[in-house]
Write a protein that holds these residues in place. Structure first.
Motif, PDB file in Angstrom:
ATOM      1  N   VAL A   2       0.867  -1.172   0.000  1.00 56.09           N
ATOM      2  CA  VAL A   2       0.000   0.000   0.000  1.00 56.09           C
ATOM      3  C   VAL A   2       0.906   1.224   0.000  1.00 56.09           C
ATOM      4  N   ILE A   3       0.762   2.060  -1.024  1.00 60.65           N
ATOM      5  CA  ILE A   3       1.617   3.236  -1.177  1.00 60.65           C
ATOM      6  C   ILE A   3       0.757   4.492  -1.045  1.00 60.65           C
ATOM      7  N   VAL A   4       1.183   5.418  -0.225  1.00 64.26           N
ATOM      8  CA  VAL A   4       0.480   6.691  -0.043  1.00 64.26           C
ATOM      9  C   VAL A   4       1.415   7.810  -0.482  1.00 64.26           C
ATOM     10  N   LEU A   5       0.975   8.587  -1.475  1.00 65.73           N
ATOM     11  CA  LEU A   5       1.771   9.689  -1.985  1.00 65.73           C
ATOM     12  C   LEU A   5       0.991  10.995  -1.862  1.00 65.73           C
TER      13      LEU A   5
ATOM     14  N   VAL B  14       2.914   5.709 -11.438  1.00 65.07           N
ATOM     15  CA  VAL B  14       3.167   7.021 -10.866  1.00 65.07           C
ATOM     16  C   VAL B  14       4.626   7.073 -10.452  1.00 65.07           C
ATOM     17  N   VAL B  15       5.263   8.221 -10.658  1.00 64.41           N
ATOM     18  CA  VAL B  15       6.661   8.419 -10.303  1.00 64.41           C
ATOM     19  C   VAL B  15       6.725   9.509  -9.243  1.00 64.41           C
ATOM     20  N   ASP B  16       7.380   9.223  -8.120  1.00 64.70           N
ATOM     21  CA  ASP B  16       7.478  10.243  -7.081  1.00 64.70           C
ATOM     22  C   ASP B  16       8.688  11.133  -7.336  1.00 64.70           C
ATOM     23  N   THR B  17       8.864  12.135  -6.504  1.00 62.49           N
ATOM     24  CA  THR B  17       9.912  13.134  -6.722  1.00 62.49           C
ATOM     25  C   THR B  17      11.313  12.569  -6.562  1.00 62.49           C
ATOM     26  N   SER B  18      11.447  11.384  -5.955  1.00 58.28           N
ATOM     27  CA  SER B  18      12.762  10.760  -5.833  1.00 58.28           C
ATOM     28  C   SER B  18      13.081   9.861  -7.019  1.00 58.28           C
ATOM     29  N   GLY B  19      12.117   9.697  -7.937  1.00 61.64           N
ATOM     30  CA  GLY B  19      12.321   8.861  -9.106  1.00 61.64           C
ATOM     31  C   GLY B  19      11.817   7.443  -8.960  1.00 61.64           C
ATOM     32  N   THR B  20      11.237   7.099  -7.809  1.00 59.52           N
ATOM     33  CA  THR B  20      10.709   5.757  -7.601  1.00 59.52           C
ATOM     34  C   THR B  20       9.397   5.583  -8.342  1.00 59.52           C
ATOM     35  N   LYS B  21       9.245   4.438  -9.023  1.00 63.99           N
ATOM     36  CA  LYS B  21       8.046   4.161  -9.807  1.00 63.99           C
ATOM     37  C   LYS B  21       7.151   3.171  -9.061  1.00 63.99           C
TER      38      LYS B  21
ATOM     39  N   ALA C 255       5.668  13.269  -9.035  1.00 63.20           N
ATOM     40  CA  ALA C 255       6.390  13.953 -10.107  1.00 63.20           C
ATOM     41  C   ALA C 255       5.672  13.807 -11.439  1.00 63.20           C
ATOM     42  N   SER C 256       5.146  12.607 -11.706  1.00 63.89           N
ATOM     43  CA  SER C 256       4.439  12.390 -12.971  1.00 63.89           C
ATOM     44  C   SER C 256       3.595  11.142 -12.878  1.00 63.89           C
ATOM     45  N   LEU C 257       2.624  11.072 -13.771  1.00 68.11           N
ATOM     46  CA  LEU C 257       1.787   9.890 -13.953  1.00 68.11           C
ATOM     47  C   LEU C 257       1.933   9.472 -15.408  1.00 68.11           C
ATOM     48  N   ARG C 258       2.450   8.260 -15.627  1.00 67.78           N
ATOM     49  CA  ARG C 258       2.803   7.810 -16.964  1.00 67.78           C
ATOM     50  C   ARG C 258       1.882   6.700 -17.447  1.00 67.78           C
ATOM     51  N   SER C 259       1.627   6.730 -18.751  1.00 64.85           N
ATOM     52  CA  SER C 259       0.814   5.683 -19.386  1.00 64.85           C
ATOM     53  C   SER C 259       1.587   5.115 -20.552  1.00 64.85           C
ATOM     54  N   GLY C 260       1.832   3.817 -20.516  1.00 65.51           N
ATOM     55  CA  GLY C 260       2.479   3.124 -21.628  1.00 65.51           C
ATOM     56  C   GLY C 260       1.811   1.777 -21.774  1.00 65.51           C
TER      57      GLY C 260
ATOM     58  N   GLY D 165       3.767  16.331   2.697  1.00 71.06           N
ATOM     59  CA  GLY D 165       4.083  15.160   3.503  1.00 71.06           C
ATOM     60  C   GLY D 165       5.081  14.260   2.807  1.00 71.06           C
ATOM     61  N   GLU D 166       5.247  13.066   3.352  1.00 67.01           N
ATOM     62  CA  GLU D 166       6.200  12.108   2.824  1.00 67.01           C
ATOM     63  C   GLU D 166       5.489  10.889   2.235  1.00 67.01           C
ATOM     64  N   VAL D 167       6.172  10.222   1.337  1.00 72.29           N
ATOM     65  CA  VAL D 167       5.660   8.994   0.742  1.00 72.29           C
ATOM     66  C   VAL D 167       5.781   7.862   1.763  1.00 72.29           C
ATOM     67  N   SER D 168       4.744   7.059   1.897  1.00 69.45           N
ATOM     68  CA  SER D 168       4.800   5.903   2.792  1.00 69.45           C
ATOM     69  C   SER D 168       4.466   4.635   2.009  1.00 69.45           C
ATOM     70  N   VAL D 169       5.184   3.560   2.343  1.00 71.67           N
ATOM     71  CA  VAL D 169       4.985   2.265   1.697  1.00 71.67           C
ATOM     72  C   VAL D 169       4.840   1.215   2.790  1.00 71.67           C
ATOM     73  N   ARG D 170       3.755   0.454   2.733  1.00 74.27           N
ATOM     74  CA  ARG D 170       3.519  -0.592   3.731  1.00 74.27           C
ATOM     75  C   ARG D 170       3.289  -1.916   3.020  1.00 74.27           C
ATOM     76  N   TRP D 171       3.974  -2.960   3.485  1.00 75.29           N
ATOM     77  CA  TRP D 171       3.765  -4.294   2.933  1.00 75.29           C
ATOM     78  C   TRP D 171       2.452  -4.867   3.430  1.00 75.29           C
ATOM     79  N   ALA D 172       1.768  -5.593   2.575  1.00 71.68           N
ATOM     80  CA  ALA D 172       0.462  -6.179   2.913  1.00 71.68           C
ATOM     81  C   ALA D 172       0.688  -7.545   3.567  1.00 71.68           C
ATOM     82  N   TYR D 173       1.014  -7.535   4.852  1.00 78.08           N
ATOM     83  CA  TYR D 173       1.283  -8.783   5.564  1.00 78.08           C
ATOM     84  C   TYR D 173       0.023  -9.637   5.690  1.00 78.08           C
ATOM     85  N   GLU D 174      -1.149  -9.013   5.595  1.00 79.17           N
ATOM     86  CA  GLU D 174      -2.385  -9.779   5.660  1.00 79.17           C
ATOM     87  C   GLU D 174      -2.551 -10.679   4.437  1.00 79.17           C
TER      88      GLU D 174
END
Length: 213
Positions: A93-96, A112-119, A102-107, A185-194
């Motif tokens: 689960v990613i919260v941005l 979605v790409v955040d400001t650090s370059g993570t996709k 930074a951008s939303l890309r369609s190919g 705010g900051e980007v948060s990433v949580r693994w879906a342990y459920e």
């Protein structure tokens, strides 16, 4: 004695709480329901009618497969409001906040790409090349009708495929809200342990049963 300046601040109710726009794949949900029904039918039949290790193998397979089917079909969703984009993918689960988009890309996929370059891929908004080609043909017919001076029966909104239209809407929202106070705010990433927990447990039990023979 309490003065007016000492009174606790009153919450600002002038700005209503922003509701989420929810995007999900209807085809994914339908396929997930069918796969779960098939797995349940075969698994229950093996549990009831199987002999020896068969019921245990069927049970372990169900514990492994059901979370994976749910993860890849029913679980994916994208939630967007005025402050942030929340992506519920199969295993994360990613919260941005919009300020971090930074951008939303369609190919061949939407991401979605955040400001650090993570996709981050948007599993809930799959790309349909067939729908994209169909939309391109409608757009060409509409342009041809406009150039010839005829009234086109194709509305402007229908000249985009559904997934491309959703991405356009998200881009507009990101551009409009990037500088807003609530969108910081900051980007948060949580693994879906459920999802990962039951799937790993089923895989472990299935491996043990197969190894024991």
């Amino acid at each position: 004695m309490t003065t007016p300046d000492d009174q606790p601040p009153v919450p600002d109710a002038s700005r209503p709480e922003s509701k989420d726009r929810i995007y999900r794949s209807h085809a994914g949900i339908a396929s997930g329901v069918l796969l779960l029904a098939l797995a349940g039918w075969l698994g229950i039949d093996a549990l009831v009618s199987g002999h020896g290790r068969t019921p245990w193998l069927a049970l372990a397979a169900l514990i492994l497969l059901i979370p994976l089917v749910v993860a890849f079909t029913l679980r994916p969703a994208v939630y967007a409001n005025e402050d942030r984009l929340r992506i519920r993918n199969p295993f994360r689960v990613i919260v941005l906040p919009w300020s971090k988009v930074a951008s939303l890309r369609s190919g061949f996929s939407n991401e979605v790409v955040d400001t650090s370059g993570t996709k981050f891929q948007l599993w809930a908004i799959p790309v349909s090349l067939r729908a994209r080609k169909s939309a391109a043909r409608r757009q060409a017919r509409s342009a041809a009708a406009d150039s010839s001076g005829r009234t086109s029966s194709v509305m402007t909104g229908s000249t985009r495929s559904p997934s491309d239209q959703i991405m356009d809407d998200l881009r507009e929202l990101a551009e409009a809200r990037a500088a807003a106070e609530g969108a910081q705010g900051e980007v948060s990433v949580r693994w879906a342990y459920e999802v990962l927990g039951p799937a790993l447990a089923g895989a472990a039990v299935l491996a043990i049963l197969l190894a024991v023979g």
